[in-house]
Design a protein around this motif. Sequence first.
Motif, PDB file in Angstrom:
ATOM      1  N   UNK A  62      45.793  51.010  36.796  1.00  0.00           N
ATOM      2  CA  UNK A  62      46.090  50.947  35.365  1.00  0.00           C
ATOM      3  C   UNK A  62      47.582  50.724  35.136  1.00  0.00           C
ATOM      4  N   UNK A 113      48.396  47.016  37.367  1.00  0.00           N
ATOM      5  CA  UNK A 113      47.541  45.871  37.049  1.00  0.00           C
ATOM      6  C   UNK A 113      47.622  44.781  38.121  1.00  0.00           C
ATOM      7  N   UNK A 114      47.278  45.131  39.375  1.00  0.00           N
ATOM      8  CA  UNK A 114      47.358  44.133  40.455  1.00  0.00           C
ATOM      9  C   UNK A 114      46.240  43.106  40.340  1.00  0.00           C
ATOM     10  N   UNK A 159      40.291  46.361  31.260  1.00  0.00           N
ATOM     11  CA  UNK A 159      41.112  45.149  31.299  1.00  0.00           C
ATOM     12  C   UNK A 159      41.791  44.996  32.652  1.00  0.00           C
ATOM     13  N   UNK A 160      42.212  46.118  33.249  1.00  0.00           N
ATOM     14  CA  UNK A 160      42.924  46.052  34.530  1.00  0.00           C
ATOM     15  C   UNK A 160      41.969  45.811  35.691  1.00  0.00           C
ATOM     16  N   UNK A 216      41.228  51.246  33.466  1.00  0.00           N
ATOM     17  CA  UNK A 216      40.984  50.513  32.238  1.00  0.00           C
ATOM     18  C   UNK A 216      40.193  49.251  32.546  1.00  0.00           C
ATOM     19  N   UNK A 259      38.196  41.893  36.612  1.00  0.00           N
ATOM     20  CA  UNK A 259      37.905  40.904  37.643  1.00  0.00           C
ATOM     21  C   UNK A 259      38.763  41.149  38.887  1.00  0.00           C
ATOM     22  N   UNK A 276      50.090  50.485  31.384  1.00  0.00           N
ATOM     23  CA  UNK A 276      49.235  51.268  30.481  1.00  0.00           C
ATOM     24  C   UNK A 276      48.963  52.633  31.095  1.00  0.00           C
ATOM     25  N   UNK A 323      48.455  43.801  31.363  1.00  0.00           N
ATOM     26  CA  UNK A 323      48.298  45.182  30.880  1.00  0.00           C
ATOM     27  C   UNK A 323      48.983  46.190  31.801  1.00  0.00           C
TER      28      UNK A 323
END
Lengths: 396, 396
Positions: free
Chosen positions: A328, A331-332, A363-364, A361, A367, B236, B233
Amino acid sequence: MTNVLGVWPENTHQAQILRLLRDGPCSRAELGDAVGLSRSKVATELDRMIDRGLVETAGPAASRGGRPSSIVRIAAATRFLSIDIGASTLDVALTDGELQVVARLTERTELRQGPTAVIAQALELVTKLAADSGTTRFTGAGIGVPGPVSFHEGVPVSPPFMPGWHRFPVREMFSTELGCPVLVDNDVNIMALGEKHAGIARSFDDFLFVKIGAGIGAGIVVGGDVYRGANGCAGDIGHTAVDENGPQCLCGNVGCLEAYFGGAALTRDAVAAARAGRSDQLAEQLARIGTLTALDVTRAAAAGDPVAVGMVRDGGRRVGQVLARLVSFFNPGMVVIGGGLAGMGHALLAEIRGVVYRSSLPLATGDMPIVLSELGDQAGLIGATRMISDHVFTAS
Amino acid sequence: MTNVLGVWPENTHQAQILRLLRDGPCSRAELGDAVGLSRSKVATELDRMIDRGLVETAGPAASRGGRPSSIVRIAAATRFLSIDIGASTLDVALTDGELQVVARLTERTELRQGPTAVIAQALELVTKLAADSGTTRFTGAGIGVPGPVSFHEGVPVSPPFMPGWHRFPVREMFSTELGCPVLVDNDVNIMALGEKHAGIARSFDDFLFVKIGAGIGAGIVVGGDVYRGANGCAGDIGHTAVDENGPQCLCGNVGCLEAYFGGAALTRDAVAAARAGRSDQLAEQLARIGTLTALDVTRAAAAGDPVAVGMVRDGGRRVGQVLARLVSFFNPGMVVIGGGLAGMGHALLAEIRGVVYRSSLPLATGDMPIVLSELGDQAGLIGATRMISDHVFTAS
């Protein structure tokens, strides 16, 4: 042993050509396209590089129509050295200019002997390797040590469990003895670089490499380069508290990730399980050999021993909890799991994935692949030679 | 409104000169030294830039001996626009080419109205600001939004509590309406950039900026640039679980950092304390106004109210616990605390420092300052104009 090829690239075009040829031979025409130089200018640079022994001609190129072209490659005499100083092993390898291994030797060692003895042992291995392979000159050497390193100074800084190594001039000592450029970095950073160069993370610029072995650590890659932090200790996730009321860690604190998982914790738990009669398989092994290691747990888990399987799952869950927060935050694009205990394979991976995908999260993690290293125990070797070749293949 | 100065730097030397002049006027001689150009070559570039309206002469320079030199500065007509879209406020400002504020307007807004209404309101503020200050052309605009952003596309991505904003073409809409280059980023990233440009982190290349306001988030600066992560992101930290058994968060998960601290959590806890009769000061305020906000807690804590002081300490401890892990992972050179609740000041800071220094690795925290933002509510404004000026002052 004397220096290198004795020479460095003279300008950024030559450096760029060497880095391209590190990935394999190219035709002159392809090189010109890639570097953005005219045919005559690329010829001028290549002729100088051939004269100076950096590259050599390897025959005619397949025709693209037009004038015939020839294939060039990095000089066959190019030899990079990788010296991986591990918690209990020394791993020394020699590669060619394309970072392909030409010789390798591994020996047990004991870091607690202190740097002078361990470095002397490493240099003996190097001498043997050089003699066996007929190598007289090294182009450069990359050294990995299992602790934080001040990269610019080439010295370990406050490495845990390594008495005598704090600020010991590792780079200087190797450089003097080997007579070639040397860089020293933390072993996990080097493994991350190996994954970037030739592993599963090749196409990722921002990713995390997580080593799970004797210790647990992370290599952080940002924009294709290793991020080392202000003091060279970025990625130290093994000794942060996951539970303030957790077990005592070897580092002196309590509740560190390594107090739950990693080589020492697994040995401790395996011995306890064997003695308490909770695992026949571990008890038999302990009775037969008199000792247990993390690899015994791996083997017992693979054979379906429920206690060992539980230990792998529990460890994966703890690693997953730490990774979920980091994913989170950072975000790698990918997380690569490597190191000696990555041999626990898919059981470990499944647990890590479950926790990360559940707790990070969306979004993180939407994929973001979490995968096992493809390079296995070659990650450090390739990363160390990649590191030093990046340095040597830079315009002076 | 038509475009910009209408022009961009023609080459990297011009871009470099503009970035230098962004920090203040320079003599031609100083510029030549800084850019590494001969006196005649820098004169050629400057003459072209003066012709094209990018820079202007501002009088004679103090003598350094030798030929007299003159002072140049960024064209006085240069106007950057900063539009900070916050959870409950719109903050629009106009700066000159040196990123000094020349006009600023703030208005309450409501993000839940959706992007069309909020952007229309922002554009009205811009029109008013432009009319008041006699501005007819913008050189560029930097936009901040309180959620993750796909930086390259200029669109918010899955921002929490912002219905209708997901993938709304924010950059395109502003760019069309303003007729100038526009970049959009997460508000915390922009504040971090402000601290790098003109704040306490000026001399740090790798640092963390932690915003504590309505929400909690981190801006990550690596090598002097904002690190945004694979999906935009990164940073976060507000919605990662600090306690699996913690309170419900507005985001739907449980035990997030924001479920403990930040605007909404403080409001919830302050109302509960007032109603339970645990704080006379908060109860009086609630009775008088009918509502309580995080700022009431800040004021009550400053006045010594023990419940409010406890809330600040508890929040600082939670933030400290999250930061301690990140500091060990990221090994920043500095941590800067900003955002609306940074007004809690030294009580908050003392708590954060205590936890981080106690729980992080000594090597990572040994000489790492944890400090309050110096820029306060100007951080975002300066960061937004820094971001767009970096973009505009790049060779086309």
